[in-house]
Write a protein that holds these residues in place. Structure first.
Motif, PDB file in Angstrom:
ATOM      1  N   LEU A 149       0.803  -1.218   0.000  1.00  0.00           N
ATOM      2  CA  LEU A 149       0.000   0.000   0.000  1.00  0.00           C
ATOM      3  C   LEU A 149       0.834   1.264   0.000  1.00  0.00           C
ATOM      4  O   LEU A 149       0.281   2.366  -0.079  1.00  0.00           O
ATOM      5  CB  LEU A 149      -0.930   0.016   1.222  1.00  0.00           C
ATOM      6  CG  LEU A 149      -2.015  -1.058   1.260  1.00  0.00           C
ATOM      7  CD1 LEU A 149      -2.763  -1.005   2.584  1.00  0.00           C
ATOM      8  CD2 LEU A 149      -2.978  -0.888   0.093  1.00  0.00           C
ATOM      9  N   TYR A 150       2.149   1.121   0.106  1.00  0.00           N
ATOM     10  CA  TYR A 150       3.003   2.313   0.149  1.00  0.00           C
ATOM     11  C   TYR A 150       3.012   3.005  -1.210  1.00  0.00           C
ATOM     12  O   TYR A 150       3.059   2.354  -2.252  1.00  0.00           O
ATOM     13  CB  TYR A 150       4.431   1.929   0.546  1.00  0.00           C
ATOM     14  CG  TYR A 150       5.338   3.120   0.770  1.00  0.00           C
ATOM     15  CD1 TYR A 150       5.239   3.868   1.935  1.00  0.00           C
ATOM     16  CD2 TYR A 150       6.257   3.507  -0.198  1.00  0.00           C
ATOM     17  CE1 TYR A 150       6.049   4.966   2.150  1.00  0.00           C
ATOM     18  CE2 TYR A 150       7.082   4.608   0.003  1.00  0.00           C
ATOM     19  CZ  TYR A 150       6.964   5.332   1.182  1.00  0.00           C
ATOM     20  OH  TYR A 150       7.772   6.427   1.391  1.00  0.00           O
ATOM     21  N   ASP A 151       2.958   4.328  -1.176  1.00  0.00           N
ATOM     22  CA  ASP A 151       2.956   5.155  -2.385  1.00  0.00           C
ATOM     23  C   ASP A 151       1.738   4.865  -3.264  1.00  0.00           C
ATOM     24  O   ASP A 151       1.821   4.854  -4.488  1.00  0.00           O
ATOM     25  CB  ASP A 151       4.245   4.945  -3.183  1.00  0.00           C
ATOM     26  CG  ASP A 151       4.517   6.107  -4.136  1.00  0.00           C
ATOM     27  OD1 ASP A 151       3.923   7.175  -3.950  1.00  0.00           O
ATOM     28  OD2 ASP A 151       5.317   5.932  -5.077  1.00  0.00           O
ATOM     29  N   THR A 152       0.593   4.621  -2.616  1.00  0.00           N
ATOM     30  CA  THR A 152      -0.659   4.420  -3.344  1.00  0.00           C
ATOM     31  C   THR A 152      -1.725   5.350  -2.777  1.00  0.00           C
ATOM     32  O   THR A 152      -1.687   5.716  -1.592  1.00  0.00           O
ATOM     33  CB  THR A 152      -1.161   2.972  -3.243  1.00  0.00           C
ATOM     34  OG1 THR A 152      -1.473   2.674  -1.872  1.00  0.00           O
ATOM     35  CG2 THR A 152      -0.112   1.995  -3.760  1.00  0.00           C
ATOM     36  N   ILE A 153      -2.677   5.712  -3.615  1.00  0.00           N
ATOM     37  CA  ILE A 153      -3.770   6.571  -3.170  1.00  0.00           C
ATOM     38  C   ILE A 153      -4.666   5.828  -2.191  1.00  0.00           C
ATOM     39  O   ILE A 153      -5.213   6.423  -1.256  1.00  0.00           O
ATOM     40  CB  ILE A 153      -4.571   7.070  -4.381  1.00  0.00           C
ATOM     41  CG1 ILE A 153      -3.666   7.857  -5.324  1.00  0.00           C
ATOM     42  CG2 ILE A 153      -5.731   7.947  -3.941  1.00  0.00           C
ATOM     43  CD1 ILE A 153      -2.936   9.004  -4.657  1.00  0.00           C
ATOM     44  N   LEU A 154      -4.810   4.513  -2.372  1.00  0.00           N
ATOM     45  CA  LEU A 154      -5.614   3.726  -1.447  1.00  0.00           C
ATOM     46  C   LEU A 154      -5.024   3.779  -0.044  1.00  0.00           C
ATOM     47  O   LEU A 154      -5.763   3.918   0.944  1.00  0.00           O
ATOM     48  CB  LEU A 154      -5.694   2.276  -1.933  1.00  0.00           C
ATOM     49  CG  LEU A 154      -6.434   1.297  -1.018  1.00  0.00           C
ATOM     50  CD1 LEU A 154      -7.872   1.746  -0.798  1.00  0.00           C
ATOM     51  CD2 LEU A 154      -6.378  -0.118  -1.585  1.00  0.00           C
ATOM     52  N   GLY A 155      -3.714   3.676   0.058  1.00  0.00           N
ATOM     53  CA  GLY A 155      -3.078   3.744   1.374  1.00  0.00           C
ATOM     54  C   GLY A 155      -3.307   5.084   2.042  1.00  0.00           C
ATOM     55  O   GLY A 155      -3.615   5.155   3.240  1.00  0.00           O
ATOM     56  N   VAL A 156      -3.159   6.170   1.278  1.00  0.00           N
ATOM     57  CA  VAL A 156      -3.408   7.502   1.840  1.00  0.00           C
ATOM     58  C   VAL A 156      -4.863   7.639   2.253  1.00  0.00           C
ATOM     59  O   VAL A 156      -5.180   8.185   3.319  1.00  0.00           O
ATOM     60  CB  VAL A 156      -3.023   8.592   0.818  1.00  0.00           C
ATOM     61  CG1 VAL A 156      -3.359   9.978   1.361  1.00  0.00           C
ATOM     62  CG2 VAL A 156      -1.540   8.512   0.487  1.00  0.00           C
ATOM     63  N   GLY A 157      -5.781   7.139   1.423  1.00  0.00           N
ATOM     64  CA  GLY A 157      -7.197   7.212   1.761  1.00  0.00           C
ATOM     65  C   GLY A 157      -7.534   6.445   3.029  1.00  0.00           C
ATOM     66  O   GLY A 157      -8.374   6.883   3.823  1.00  0.00           O
TER      67      GLY A 157
END
Length: 285
Positions: A149-157
């Motif tokens: 999930l690192y450097d993904t929009i899903l992780g930030v979300g």
């Protein structure tokens, strides 16, 4: 003329003056609040659209002069700005969706059911907002790398959802408490199941408050910068991107970045204003 009539006639001008003073104070407070919110946005827009020279003009004029969209359009053409803008929209959309899908059922359960540890649960939910995110930066980074999930929009979300979810649960609890339970019971009597009664009776009445919760979740995600900076490298959100590239940029570029951050929140709130006004019983047709 009786004594009561004379007293009433004497009190009438005083009562009218009191009402007039209250009305004047009310409108003065509204005007001051509007100025507090709108004047900074107006000054940021002047700095973004006025170009290099317009930023340093002082005193500022009431009516804009020399305004051009060219500086702002030039800022939009900067490499990475549009993509980071879309990344912020994606993270905010995930945050809003998950906050409502998870927070509303939790708030409904807190409002309608009594269970052991209910008060402790609400306190723990609130305390999660007091926990500093910086302490979790390294463990989160390691975990996100392992999970992909690192450097993904899903992780930030997901991280932004964690920040917004306590507020969503507690606010929706208050919203559902304001919906009389007797309405649900009446729906049950007429043959609705619990789920049907919720969507046909409770959800429409609670919709303005749920929309207000969605607005807050959107603003939390849109303005958050720490987690987005730590957990992304190439797929940065707009706030994280501007933090890294605008420190050495010209002043009018910085104002353009500030305007870019402000506009989506204003547009989103304006789009759902009808539901927000409905909370206070204000018509917005």
């Amino acid at each position: 003329m009786t004594t009561d009539t004379i007293s009433t006639a004497a009190d009438t001008p005083k009562a009218a003056g009191f009402v007039s003073s209250r009305r004047w104070l009310l409108w003065s407070g509204i005007a001051a609040l509007c100025a507090w919110v709108l004047v900074p946005i107006y000054l940021v827009a002047l700095g973004a659209l006025g170009g290099r020279q317009g930023v340093y003009v002082w005193p500022k004029t009431g009516l804009p002069t020399g305004i051009s969209l060219e500086p702002f359009l030039l800022f939009l053409k900067t490499e990475g700005v549009v993509q980071s803008f879309l990344n912020s929209l994606g993270a905010a959309g995930i945050t809003v969706a998950l906050s409502i899908l998870l927070g509303a059922p939790a708030g409904y359960a807190l409002a309608r059911y009594d269970f052991r540890g209910k008060d402790s649960y609400r306190l723990l939910v609130l305390l999660t907002r007091a926990f500093p995110l910086a302490i979790l930066a390294l463990p989160l980074t390691v975990s996100f790398i392992r999970l992909g999930l690192y450097d993904t929009i899903l992780g930030v979300g997901l991280i932004h959802t964690v920040l917004a979810l306590p507020f969503a649960a507690l606010v929706t609890q208050g919203i559902f408490l304001g919906v009389p339970k007797e309405l649900e019971e009446a729906a049950w009597v007429f043959g609705c199941t619990r789920i049907q009664a919720f969507f046909k009776v409770v959800a429409p009445l609670a919709l303005p408050g749920i929309v207000a919760t969605a607005v807050f979740a959107f603003v939390i995600s849109w303005n958050e910068v720490f987690a987005a900076s730590v957990l992304t490298v190439r797929n940065r959100t707009l706030t994280a991107y501007l933090l890294t590239v605008l420190s050495e940029s010209p002043m009018h570029y910085r104002f353009a970045g500030g305007l870019m951050l402000i506009l989506p929140s204003v547009v989103f709130i304006f789009a759902v204003r009808r539901y927000l006004f409905a909370i206070w019983g204000i018509s917005s047709k």
